[in-house]
Design an enzyme around this catalytic site. Structure first.
Site, mmCIF file in Angstrom:
data_model
loop_
_atom_site.group_PDB
_atom_site.id
_atom_site.type_symbol
_atom_site.label_atom_id
_atom_site.label_comp_id
_atom_site.label_asym_id
_atom_site.label_seq_id
_atom_site.Cartn_x
_atom_site.Cartn_y
_atom_site.Cartn_z
ATOM 1 N N GLY A 57 8.077 5.424 -5.293
ATOM 2 C CA GLY A 57 7.487 6.516 -4.521
ATOM 3 C C GLY A 57 8.442 7.599 -4.069
ATOM 4 N N GLY B 175 2.347 23.812 3.520
ATOM 5 C CA GLY B 175 1.770 23.067 2.390
ATOM 6 C C GLY B 175 0.607 22.212 2.872
ATOM 7 N N GLY C 259 0.790 -1.232 0.000
ATOM 8 C CA GLY C 259 0.000 0.000 0.000
ATOM 9 C C GLY C 259 0.823 1.283 0.000
ATOM 10 N N HIS D 228 -31.863 20.038 -5.743
ATOM 11 C CA HIS D 228 -32.031 21.062 -4.717
ATOM 12 C C HIS D 228 -32.568 20.418 -3.443
ATOM 13 C CE1 HIS D 228 -32.954 24.919 -2.885
ATOM 14 N NE2 HIS D 228 -34.137 24.410 -2.547
ATOM 15 N N GLU E 280 6.539 29.461 7.445
ATOM 16 C CA GLU E 280 6.568 29.220 5.991
ATOM 17 C C GLU E 280 7.567 30.172 5.334
ATOM 18 O OE1 GLU E 280 5.254 27.166 3.467
ATOM 19 O OE2 GLU E 280 6.424 28.538 2.224
HETATM 20 C C1 LIG Z 1 0.861 12.507 5.383
HETATM 21 C C2 LIG Z 1 0.554 12.340 3.922
HETATM 22 C C3 LIG Z 1 -0.744 12.515 3.479
HETATM 23 C C4 LIG Z 1 -1.052 12.354 2.132
HETATM 24 N N1 LIG Z 1 -2.348 12.536 1.747
HETATM 25 C C5 LIG Z 1 -2.667 12.376 0.449
HETATM 26 C C6 LIG Z 1 -4.017 12.508 0.030
HETATM 27 O O1 LIG Z 1 -4.918 12.748 0.834
HETATM 28 N N2 LIG Z 1 -4.303 12.339 -1.284
HETATM 29 C C7 LIG Z 1 -3.320 12.059 -2.200
HETATM 30 O O2 LIG Z 1 -3.630 11.929 -3.381
HETATM 31 N N3 LIG Z 1 -2.029 11.933 -1.833
HETATM 32 C C8 LIG Z 1 -1.686 12.066 -0.530
HETATM 33 N N4 LIG Z 1 -0.392 11.893 -0.148
HETATM 34 C C9 LIG Z 1 0.615 11.568 -1.193
HETATM 35 C C10 LIG Z 1 0.541 10.089 -1.565
HETATM 36 O O3 LIG Z 1 0.723 9.305 -0.421
HETATM 37 C C11 LIG Z 1 1.601 9.762 -2.620
HETATM 38 O O4 LIG Z 1 1.470 10.642 -3.711
HETATM 39 C C12 LIG Z 1 1.437 8.337 -3.122
HETATM 40 O O5 LIG Z 1 1.564 7.414 -2.065
HETATM 41 C C13 LIG Z 1 2.476 8.018 -4.206
HETATM 42 O O6 LIG Z 1 2.278 6.709 -4.631
HETATM 43 P P1 LIG Z 1 3.461 5.840 -5.243
HETATM 44 O O7 LIG Z 1 2.845 4.529 -5.604
HETATM 45 O O8 LIG Z 1 4.164 6.606 -6.288
HETATM 46 O O9 LIG Z 1 4.528 5.643 -4.059
HETATM 47 P P2 LIG Z 1 4.429 5.206 -2.550
HETATM 48 O O10 LIG Z 1 3.051 5.217 -2.050
HETATM 49 O O11 LIG Z 1 5.444 6.002 -1.828
HETATM 50 O O12 LIG Z 1 4.878 3.684 -2.579
HETATM 51 C C14 LIG Z 1 6.169 3.288 -2.912
HETATM 52 C C15 LIG Z 1 6.418 1.908 -2.352
HETATM 53 O O13 LIG Z 1 7.641 1.424 -2.896
HETATM 54 C C16 LIG Z 1 8.330 0.694 -1.890
HETATM 55 N N5 LIG Z 1 9.746 0.648 -2.286
HETATM 56 C C17 LIG Z 1 10.622 1.687 -2.393
HETATM 57 N N6 LIG Z 1 11.822 1.243 -2.846
HETATM 58 C C18 LIG Z 1 11.686 -0.081 -3.029
HETATM 59 C C19 LIG Z 1 12.557 -1.088 -3.506
HETATM 60 N N7 LIG Z 1 13.811 -0.819 -3.901
HETATM 61 N N8 LIG Z 1 12.090 -2.359 -3.558
HETATM 62 C C20 LIG Z 1 10.831 -2.660 -3.172
HETATM 63 N N9 LIG Z 1 9.955 -1.743 -2.721
HETATM 64 C C21 LIG Z 1 10.375 -0.468 -2.671
HETATM 65 C C22 LIG Z 1 8.053 1.499 -0.639
HETATM 66 O O14 LIG Z 1 8.263 0.720 0.512
HETATM 67 C C23 LIG Z 1 6.578 1.869 -0.841
HETATM 68 O O15 LIG Z 1 5.730 0.896 -0.304
HETATM 69 C C24 LIG Z 1 -0.040 12.018 1.197
HETATM 70 C C25 LIG Z 1 1.272 11.815 1.642
HETATM 71 C C26 LIG Z 1 1.569 11.963 2.987
HETATM 72 C C27 LIG Z 1 2.974 11.729 3.438
#
Ligand SMILES: Cc1cc2nc3c(=O)[nH]c(=O)nc-3n(C[C@H](O)[C@H](O)[C@H](O)COP(=O)(O)OP(=O)(O)OC[C@H]3O[C@@H](n4cnc5c(N)ncnc54)[C@H](O)[C@@H]3O)c2cc1C
Length: 466
Positions: free
Chosen positions: A144, A182, A38, A445, A203
């Protein structure tokens, strides 16, 4: 073991990509280094923060909002450990859901850190150090992002925290100092302010919420001040002294000058996030990154190395879960020989505070900078019957439409349930709607969505109720 596709990372980008690929008949595996699937979003991002926002908003409503409608309850109190347990259970049900979906779609999973040993080869190193080499036709990098750090300030996740630590505080701080106005800083600041903390936000810029429409950000800034948040704009935190019982935080004007020292129990560093590709071995295989560490991709999410794609926070664009998901689907479809595509002009952005902010498309500042002539229609929630019934009349809907064609270019909502209403705007824009199209669509409405219709009418200066 040989696959059509290996996805490294199981965040919203990676897990959605894997599921779409499996739907399209690709033999798919996912490599995840965390114990649970996740990614940031489900474990330490979107989901736990929204659970805390929801609960703290209800707590505040019970404490002050109910009485205004004649509902009498005793003074509510917070059992923080139960609140955190509710949040943890929420996270668990979501991450378990991803594990279930992987099984349902016959996606193989590997726990460990993935490294691209060569195009077509992913090495997985488990926590016990054992390695396994997997063969694959294609690879999607979905690793990510990570917290951006301030030089010289150590994040211990106890007193000086990132968003991850701020979701886990064991008691409500008396004074919470947040570095960065932010989305994440303001959402978590709202949570702890509602639970009783005194919150000050420092900020660097002279305004909050960079990237959000200026008029919206300005009005929202005033609302947050009314709610009790304090702001120090055009200021920078230069050091945090954690040697004593209270944190001593040095704050200077952004342009330099005399520093002042502020006390805090907790400092939350929320200055943004940086792409995370550590340990992936990109340099060795020659995958190019830009000067901000983002993997460079073309419009089909292909890197410069054949067979290697990248999506989500690891590449350029807004760091949002739904953007990562769209890219995951597009990459899977492209790999399967279909025409995967992401419309970057229609990616909604939501700030889940109270009231909420939701927007899609261009801001007024962006249209002015691009020299695009536009008409603007605005409608305040104070003139919307349902908002009045709900005692939630702060804010407005603003629609920006091309001056020549009337095509909707941007929609900005500051108000109650903006997160839901923005979907109407996104669909309208995806279909290339004009403001006239929205204005002539019958809206039920009494609903908050009538404010969207009225803002569309206001583009042609013919709002009915204002
Ligand atoms: C506090 C907070 C609140 C947020 N709220 C929102 C929101 O309300 N709405 C929204 O749209 N976005 C929100 N975001 C942003 C959102 O979480 C990210 O944009 C999103 O998770 C990005 O998805 P991703 O799949 O690119 O990466 P990630 O969710 O970061 O997942 C990457 C995964 O890759 C794994 N990984 C990394 N390197 C390796 C490797 N070499 N081998 C195997 N696994 C690896 C990591 O462990 C991780 O599980 C929030 C972020 C934070 C921190």
């Amino acid at each position: 073991m040989s696959y059509d596709l290996i996805v490294t990372g199981s965040g919203p980008g990676g897990y959605v990509c894997a599921i779409r690929a499996a739907q399209l008949g690709l033999k798919t595996a996912v490599v995840e280094k965390n114990a649970t699937f996740g990614g940031t979003c489900l474990n330490v991002g979107c989901i736990p923060s929204k659970a805390l926002l929801h609960a703290s908003e209800l707590y505040e409503e019970a404490g002050s909002g109910f009485a205004k409608m004649g509902i009498k309850v005793g003074k509510p109190s917070i059992d923080l450990s139960s609140l955190l347990a509710y949040k943890a259970q929420n996270v668990k049900s979501n991450v378990d859901g991803v594990a279930f979906l992987f099984k349902k779609n016959k996606i193989e999973t590997f726990h460990g850190t993935g490294r691209i040993a060569a195009p077509g080869q992913v090495e997985v190193k488990a926590d016990d150090g054992k390695t396994q080499l997997l063969e694959t036709k294609t690879i999607v990098i979905a690793t990510g992002s990570d917290v951006a750090r301030l030089p010289g300030i150590d994040i211990d996740e106890t007193r000086v925290v990132s968003s991850t630590g701020a979701l886990e505080l064991s008691k409500v701080p008396q004074k919470l100092l947040i570095v960065g106005a932010g989305i994440i800083g303001l959402e978590l600041g709202s949570v702890w302010r509602r639970l009783g903390a005194e919150v000050i936000v420092v900020e660097f810029l002279d305004h909050i919420l960079p990237g959000v429409d200026g008029e919206v950000a300005k009005q929202f800034h005033r609302m947050l001040q009314k709610q009790g948040l304090t702001f120090k704009l055009s200021s920078k935190v230069t050091s945090v002294d954690a040697s004593g019982k209270t944190l001593k935080v040095k704050v200077e004007p952004a342009s330099g000058g005399a520093a002042e020292t502020l006390d805090a129990d907790i400092v939350l560093v929320a200055i943004g996030r940086v792409p995370y590709t550590d340990g992936l071995g990109l340099e060795a295989v020659g995958v190019k990154k830009d000067n901000r560490g983002r993997v460079i991709v073309d419009q089909h999410l292909r890197t410069n190395v054949a067979g290697i794609y990248a999506i989500g926070d690891a590449v350029a664009g807004p760091m949002l879960a739904h953007k990562a998901e769209e890219e995951g689907v597009a990459a899977a479809e492209t790999i399967a020989g279909q025409a995967g595509h992401v419309n970057y002009d229609v990616i909604p952005n939501v700030v889940y505070t109270s009231p909420e902010i939701a927007s899609v498309g261009k801001t007024e500042e962006e249209l002015k900078a691009a020299g695009v002539a536009y008409n603007s229609g605005k409608f305040p929630f104070s003139a919307n019957a349902r908002a009045r019934a709900n005692l939630a009349t702060e804010g407005f809907v603003k629609i920006l439409a091309d001056a020549k064609t009337d095509r909707v270019l941007g929609v900005h909502i500051l108000g109650p349930d903006a997160e839901t209403m923005i979907a109407e705007a996104a669909i309208a824009m995806e279909f290339g709607a004009s403001s006239e199209d929205i204005a002539r669509t019958c809206h039920a409405h009494p609903t908050l969505t009538e404010a969207v219709k009225e803002a569309a009418l206001a583009v042609a200066k013919r709002a009915i109720n204002f």
